[in-house]
Design a protein around this motif. Structure first.
Motif, PDB file in Angstrom:
ATOM      1  N   ALA A  30      16.271  66.362 103.026  1.00  0.00           N
ATOM      2  CA  ALA A  30      17.013  66.375 104.292  1.00  0.00           C
ATOM      3  C   ALA A  30      18.309  65.592 104.132  1.00  0.00           C
ATOM      4  CB  ALA A  30      16.161  65.793 105.404  1.00  0.00           C
ATOM      5  N   GLU A  31      19.365  66.292 103.765  1.00  0.00           N
ATOM      6  CA  GLU A  31      20.673  65.664 103.631  1.00  0.00           C
ATOM      7  C   GLU A  31      21.423  65.652 104.959  1.00  0.00           C
ATOM      8  OE1 GLU A  31      21.513  64.201 100.946  1.00  0.00           O
ATOM      9  OE2 GLU A  31      19.908  64.942  99.652  1.00  0.00           O
ATOM     10  N   LYS A  63       2.853  70.913 104.365  1.00  0.00           N
ATOM     11  CA  LYS A  63       2.539  71.125 102.950  1.00  0.00           C
ATOM     12  C   LYS A  63       3.451  72.188 102.351  1.00  0.00           C
ATOM     13  CE  LYS A  63      -2.348  69.759 102.882  1.00  0.00           C
ATOM     14  NZ  LYS A  63      -3.742  70.231 102.669  1.00  0.00           N
ATOM     15  N   GLU A  64       3.808  73.156 103.172  1.00  0.00           N
ATOM     16  CA  GLU A  64       4.663  74.246 102.703  1.00  0.00           C
ATOM     17  C   GLU A  64       6.123  73.823 102.564  1.00  0.00           C
ATOM     18  OE1 GLU A  64       3.330  76.855 101.670  1.00  0.00           O
ATOM     19  OE2 GLU A  64       1.336  76.652 102.534  1.00  0.00           O
ATOM     20  N   LEU A  65       6.441  72.613 103.034  1.00  0.00           N
ATOM     21  CA  LEU A  65       7.824  72.141 102.972  1.00  0.00           C
ATOM     22  C   LEU A  65       8.010  71.080 101.898  1.00  0.00           C
ATOM     23  CD1 LEU A  65       8.634  71.853 106.777  1.00  0.00           C
ATOM     24  CD2 LEU A  65       9.183  73.742 105.227  1.00  0.00           C
ATOM     25  N   ALA A  66       7.045  70.943 101.010  1.00  0.00           N
ATOM     26  CA  ALA A  66       7.139  69.947  99.946  1.00  0.00           C
ATOM     27  C   ALA A  66       8.407  70.164  99.127  1.00  0.00           C
ATOM     28  CB  ALA A  66       5.910  70.040  99.042  1.00  0.00           C
ATOM     29  N   ILE A  77      13.045  77.666 106.550  1.00  0.00           N
ATOM     30  CA  ILE A  77      12.929  76.404 107.293  1.00  0.00           C
ATOM     31  C   ILE A  77      13.549  75.268 106.485  1.00  0.00           C
ATOM     32  CG2 ILE A  77      11.344  74.783 108.383  1.00  0.00           C
ATOM     33  CD1 ILE A  77      11.424  77.498 109.704  1.00  0.00           C
ATOM     34  N   LYS A  78      13.295  75.240 105.184  1.00  0.00           N
ATOM     35  CA  LYS A  78      13.866  74.206 104.321  1.00  0.00           C
ATOM     36  C   LYS A  78      15.390  74.245 104.380  1.00  0.00           C
ATOM     37  CE  LYS A  78      10.209  73.849 100.828  1.00  0.00           C
ATOM     38  NZ  LYS A  78       9.903  73.966  99.379  1.00  0.00           N
ATOM     39  N   PHE A  81      13.430  62.042 107.608  1.00  0.00           N
ATOM     40  CA  PHE A  81      14.694  61.767 108.281  1.00  0.00           C
ATOM     41  C   PHE A  81      14.873  60.275 108.559  1.00  0.00           C
ATOM     42  CE2 PHE A  81      13.698  66.146 109.660  1.00  0.00           C
ATOM     43  CZ  PHE A  81      14.859  66.781 109.241  1.00  0.00           C
ATOM     44  N   LYS A  82      16.133  59.894 108.746  1.00  0.00           N
ATOM     45  CA  LYS A  82      16.476  58.537 109.159  1.00  0.00           C
ATOM     46  C   LYS A  82      17.220  58.612 110.489  1.00  0.00           C
ATOM     47  CE  LYS A  82      16.828  56.773 104.439  1.00  0.00           C
ATOM     48  NZ  LYS A  82      17.693  56.116 103.432  1.00  0.00           N
ATOM     49  N   PRO A  83      16.511  58.953 111.556  1.00  0.00           N
ATOM     50  CA  PRO A  83      17.171  59.130 112.857  1.00  0.00           C
ATOM     51  C   PRO A  83      17.500  57.799 113.513  1.00  0.00           C
ATOM     52  CG  PRO A  83      14.818  59.433 113.088  1.00  0.00           C
ATOM     53  CD  PRO A  83      15.070  59.214 111.626  1.00  0.00           C
ATOM     54  N   ASP A  84      18.441  57.841 114.438  1.00  0.00           N
ATOM     55  CA  ASP A  84      18.749  56.650 115.234  1.00  0.00           C
ATOM     56  C   ASP A  84      17.631  56.387 116.242  1.00  0.00           C
ATOM     57  OD1 ASP A  84      21.215  56.213 113.997  1.00  0.00           O
ATOM     58  OD2 ASP A  84      22.240  57.577 115.368  1.00  0.00           O
TER      59      ASP A  84
END
Length: 289
Positions: free
Chosen positions: A69-70, A62-65, A38-39, A93-96
């Motif tokens: 996200a590039e 917690k499992e994605l610590a 997933i990462k 994320f920095k989504p629009d």
């Protein structure tokens, strides 16, 4: 791309223009084995839209610590998640465009949301089911604190009456124009104005809420001319609720059985001030006689 994350399993669907590919991973004890995959997806794939639906009593992220996200993301849509997972995705994320459901994040405070830069700086932030009257005011003040540097939009449905009157009272000295369907205020940036638009108001038709209002808060150029007929209420209301019956927002109508407020559903609060002024004038005339 969609994540469906519940106690029984994790389901990831990756869409292209024609079809969806689905991967299902076991949850709980075996999930740690699939978290690296997933990462990798989150870090390597540019996403037009990421939709999250997860079990709100389990902090899946917690499992994605440590994930970075590039990749770019257009829209982040969190339909359901735990408070901590909401914060994780919104910080990641920095989504629009950000879409949230207030009814599914009752344990996540509005104040905490406003502390997340990716939320307050999003080009478009959309929330369904807001049950407080000060959100538009709070966000407008936050935009002003940031010198209203970019064009932004916050659109939402409200289940509590009073958003417009709260906004008017807070910015009374800044109001440059007030019409039936919008209030326009000046800001501390002489090149920018902020507009609060009431697209529809149908609270009288529901027994479990005091309002059902569609509202939009926008940053616009100060020199932009705006008339009521230029507002595209039907268009942005459809973005909030694709299944909403656009016929109910039309002004006027031939249905004799419809309630008086139904003929102009957007007038409930904008007319309030005019009615108060007319009543005061009437009282003054009576006293004069």
């Amino acid at each position: 791309m969609e994540f469906f994350i519940f106690e029984e399993e994790v389901n990831v669907q990756i869409y292209d223009k024609t079809q969806a590919s689905s991967l299902t991973f076991p949850h709980r004890s075996d999930y740690t084995k699939t978290a690296p995959l997933i990462k990798t997806i989150l870090e390597a794939v540019n996403l037009k839209e990421l939709r999250i639906r997860s079990y709100d009593l389990f902090d899946y992220t917690k499992e994605l610590a440590g994930v970075k996200a590039e990749s770019k993301i257009g829209t982040l849509d969190i339909a359901r998640a735990s408070p901590e997972d909401h914060v994780f995705w919104l910080n990641l994320f920095k989504p629009d465009i950000i879409k949230l459901n207030a009814e599914e994040m009752e344990k996540l405070s509005f104040d905490r949301l406003l502390e997340i830069d990716n939320v307050t700086k999003a080009k478009l932030w959309q929330v369904v089911g807001v049950d407080r009257t000060d959100c538009a005011t709070r966000i407008a003040k936050l935009w002003m604190d940031n010198k209203v540097e970019s064009d932004q939009t916050f659109q939402f449905t409200a289940f509590e009456a009073g958003t417009v009157s709260h906004f008017r009272d807070a910015f009374y000295s800044n109001v440059v124009r007030e019409e039936r369907t919008f209030i326009r205020i000046e800001t501390n940036n002489d090149k920018k104005h902020i507009v609060l638009e009431l697209g529809a108001d149908h609270g009288a038709y529901f027994s479990d809420v005091t309002a059902l209002q569609f509202l939009r808060l926008m940053v616009i150029p100060a020199d932009l001319k705006m008339e009521e007929e230029d507002l595209n209420s039907a268009e942005w209301i459809k973005l909030i609720d694709p299944e909403y019956d656009l016929d109910v927002i039309r002004i006027g109508g031939d249905d004799e059985s419809s309630d008086e407020s139904f003929t102009d559903p957007r007038s409930k609060f904008f007319f309030q001030k005019e009615e108060e002024e007319e009543e005061n004038e009437s009282n003054e005339d009576d006293e004069g006689n």
